[in-house]
Design an enzyme around this catalytic site. Sequence first.
Site: not given
Length: 314
Positions: A59-60, A151, A153-155
């Site tokens: 689980d990263i 998504y 925001a994360a990318k």
Amino acid sequence: MSRVVVAVGASSGIGRVVAREFARRGDRLVLAARAPQALEEVRAECAAEGAEALVVPTDITAPGALEALAAAAVDRFGRIDVWAHTAAVTAYGRFDLLPGRVFDQVVRTDLLAAAEAARVALRHFRSTGSGTLVLTGSVLGHITAPYMSCYVAAKWGLTGLVRSLQQEVRDAPDIHVCLVSPGSVDTPIYQRAANHLGLVGRPPPPIAAPERAARAIVGCVERPRREVSVGRLNPLMRLGFTCLPGLYDVLVGPLMRRLGLADEAVAAHDGVVFTPDPGSESVRGGWLPDLGNVLHTAATLPATIGARVLRRAR
């Protein structure tokens, strides 16, 4: 000499194809994802190509999990030459209605865990003097779309992080940091997404096969590049976003509702954002025909028909 490849997100989608591609090249693999059963299936697929693979359920987002993954790789194979990171989740929902815990977990998985993976990998590469880190971004790390704010925001964060890392490793010519940025890809991420919008998400066309994105990742290892875009319309979308922002903002909402969402209603759910779904750990999402299976069926069709004719004749 075969490379040692840590493949994170190897249980499904692009990551599963990445593992197979490295296996075909004779590399040794460390397979990581949350679903142990699916990882064992991938290990068997790699073994069928003659490659040795170690399964490390991970689980990263768990503290220390990526350090433990690297330690397991070094303990088994003695080193890490490549870290290919494809793990990601997403969610649909208008920002003010999307639960904060879902937004935070998507960012935690897609950005913060990717940053931790980069930290772990680069520390190892610095200690050995060489290595290649490939992170998987998105065209949504360069443009925006409504209803996918977490998504996006994360990318965007990941794109900026990679650029900074590329600047920092300029003093180490044998250490490479690469970014592969796909557009729509035929993987299960859309069905597995959390959904608090009420409408099922889908990849807007044109849709690329996961094999194309996987080849781009493997290609970055064999010929390192700063960034590779996968998707025919990615350059056009980026151009419109940058040069015609007003027009882009007028069009992106209606296009997203028409092409990126289905008419099918869905009750609110968290998808695989917090827990995996072993039943969805496949390569494709079913948005494109699997040409490999089509060709295989076409090749075996004459023999199948012939066998049926013989059986009837008897």
